[in-house]
Design an enzyme around this catalytic site. Structure first.
Site, PDB file in Angstrom:
ATOM      1  N   ASP A 108       0.857  -1.186   0.000  1.00  0.00           N
ATOM      2  CA  ASP A 108       0.000   0.000   0.000  1.00  0.00           C
ATOM      3  C   ASP A 108       0.892   1.233   0.000  1.00  0.00           C
ATOM      4  OD1 ASP A 108       0.811  -0.668   2.680  1.00  0.00           O
ATOM      5  OD2 ASP A 108      -0.622   0.780   3.458  1.00  0.00           O
ATOM      6  N   ASP A 141       8.774   3.869  -1.022  1.00  0.00           N
ATOM      7  CA  ASP A 141       8.013   3.377   0.142  1.00  0.00           C
ATOM      8  C   ASP A 141       6.800   2.624  -0.354  1.00  0.00           C
ATOM      9  OD1 ASP A 141       6.906   2.925   2.607  1.00  0.00           O
ATOM     10  OD2 ASP A 141       6.387   4.998   3.013  1.00  0.00           O
ATOM     11  N   GLU A 175      -0.023  -1.088   5.794  1.00  0.00           N
ATOM     12  CA  GLU A 175       1.005  -0.619   6.732  1.00  0.00           C
ATOM     13  C   GLU A 175       0.859   0.859   7.031  1.00  0.00           C
ATOM     14  OE1 GLU A 175       4.963   0.988   8.028  1.00  0.00           O
ATOM     15  OE2 GLU A 175       3.725   1.576   6.335  1.00  0.00           O
TER      16      GLU A 175
HETATM   17 ZN   LIG Z   1       6.632   1.967   4.249  1.00  0.00          ZN
END
Ligand SMILES: [Zn+2]
Length: 475
Positions: A108, A141, A175
């Site tokens: 995510d 990320d 997360e």
């Molecule tokens: Zn992350």
């Protein structure tokens, strides 16, 4: 004299030859991996704090895209889906007597909105490859970590390779909004199977370039061995509501709460160097100037000075103390009505050594007002800090050895991770949780994480893949 002796000992202990870059394991001109990652970036698996806004279809689309992109992985590993988000893969090794290892990542991403008037130069979900860089939300990320792991498995399977020990992967899809549905449930599943891992590798540290000025251009691989805890307290004051023309002498709920906040903010948590931070500084000794090396090698004497220097910047200050930040304040509706209640939220990142309980006790003493109530705000799961893994352990050493081959210019050091990662849910499954992604990032790259213009260089992708290939071969 003793200062110099200790300097010499520490310098010798952590010095190493700077190796030449090892032969590349794969053809470096091949950008098929970047193409695959681009396909994954193009699926906007956004985690919204308001879970109703999340589109589970996108997460399912991501999961089936993985099947298409990594056919050998899906033909040879067992895959189990858990809820809408969790994906666990199990790759059987040759020797079942060896402890397995677990690799974590999440797919995510945070929303890609413009920040304070700053707009993305390229579309955040375009997955555009341009001038040696792949653009998009999730490149840093952290879809790249997931893609590194699956691509490495795919390539090694293509060579007919089988790992020595069992390898597990667990990928979460929430997360960014706490990991409650993904990581937390998967950790439970693995625990119920009675699994214990030699080590667990998650996100949380990178290879920082131009971050630590005293390294004079040498990048530092920050390998997260410990992680700060998290709790948000809600503090409330109540007062008599009524007409504002007749207030009581005690003042309003807002005044009472404000006094409490002032007392809290005046009293910082004490600073200290955790064992992991001490070890980090010692490991830097061979790579810094002589005077700084003497300071870092003699923390028994110089720790107060180091703490003073660290406390002067919010970035380094956060590495030596539990932080507190009043982030929300609410009270009052209308100018002529006395508010019956005022509340605030105080967010904390807890340094290893402190606990949620110890914070609570301290705050109650500091507030010195029985009329103020304090409780866990509960919007987000709170957790105590996660104690440091051993920097002499097999996991840290392995990463260090592989980095010496793939990124020989880098100095690898243990690190305290400031944010919160999915790995907190896996704390009972291994003594060694390591948080690291093999990406060389400059300060502006780090700023783009959760910001605008997030992108990764193809050079980073090539070297990161090589890192994982060498890592898997040594497991
Ligand atoms: Zn992350």
């Amino acid at each position: 004299m003793i200062l110099l002796t200790r300097y010499a000992i520490i310098k010798k202990r952590y010095a190493r030859q700077v190796a030449q870059g090892a032969e590349s394991a794969h053809n470096s001109g091949d950008d098929s991996f970047a193409q695959k990652l681009s396909a994954l970036i193009q699926i906007p698996t956004v985690s919204w704090t308001d879970r109703d806004k999340i589109d589970p279809a996108l997460f399912r689309q991501f999961q089936s895209r993985l099947e298409e992109l990594f056919p050998l992985v899906h033909g040879n590993l067992t895959r189990d889906l858990h809820g809408d988000y969790g994906i666990i893969y199990h790759w059987k090794g040759r020797d079942s007597s060896l402890k397995p290892v677990l690799f974590l990542a999440h797919y995510d991403v945070v929303p890609a909105e413009e920040k304070g008037g700053e707009a993305w130069t390229e579309e955040p979900f375009s997955g555009l490859i341009k001038e040696g860089e792949l653009w998009g939300r999730g490149t840093l990320d952290i879809k790249t970590q997931l893609a590194f792991q699956l691509e490495t498995a795919e390539r090694l399977l293509g060579e007919g390779w089988q790992p020595e020990r069992d390898i597990w992967f667990a990928f979460g899809g929430d997360e960014e909004i706490s990991g409650r549905e993904g990581a937390q449930k998967m950790a439970e599943v693995l625990k119920n199977r009675g699994l214990r891992f030699e080590f667990i590798l998650d996100e949380g540290g990178v290879i920082a370039r131009d971050q630590l000025a005293f390294l004079k251009g040498r990048p530092a691989a920050l390998i997260g061995l410990e992680e700060k805890g998290f709790v948000t307290f809600k503090i409330s004051a109540s007062g008599a509501s009524g007409h504002s023309s007749m207030p009581t002498r005690e003042g309003t709920a807002i005044g009472r709460l404000s006094k409490g906040i002032v007392r809290l903010e005046k009293r910082l948590f004490p600073s200290r160097l955790t064992p992991v931070m001490r070890n980090m500084l010692e490991r830097l000794v061979p790579w810094v100037s002589f005077p700084l090396g003497v300071l870092f090698a003699n923390l028994w004497l110089t720790a107060p000075l180091i703490r003073f220097v660290f406390s002067r910047s919010p970035v380094t200050d956060s590495l030596i103390r539990t932080t507190q930040a009043v982030t929300v304040f609410k009270g009052g509706e209308q100018e002529n009505i006395l508010p019956g209640e005022a509340t605030c939220l105080v967010n904390h990142r807890i340094l290893p050594g402190d606990t949620i309980k110890s914070l609570e006790r301290r705050h109650r003493r500091t507030l010195r007002d029985p009329g103020l109530t304090l409780e866990d705000a509960g919007n987000w799961p709170s957790n105590d800090p996660i104690a440091g893994a051993d920097s002499e352990g097999s996991g840290f050493r392995l990463i260090q050895e592989v980095l010496e081959e793939t990124h020989p210019e880098v100095v690898a050091v243990p690190f305290l991770v400031n944010g919160s990662t999915d790995s907190k849910y896996y704390r009972e499954l291994s003594d060694q949780i390591l948080r690291f992604t093999p990406l060389v990032l400059r300060p502006e790259d780090i700023a783009s994480i959760h910001g605008v213009n997030e992108k990764v260089s193809l050079e980073n992708l090539r070297k990161g893949l090589e890192f994982y290939t060498r890592l898997f071969r040594r497991l």
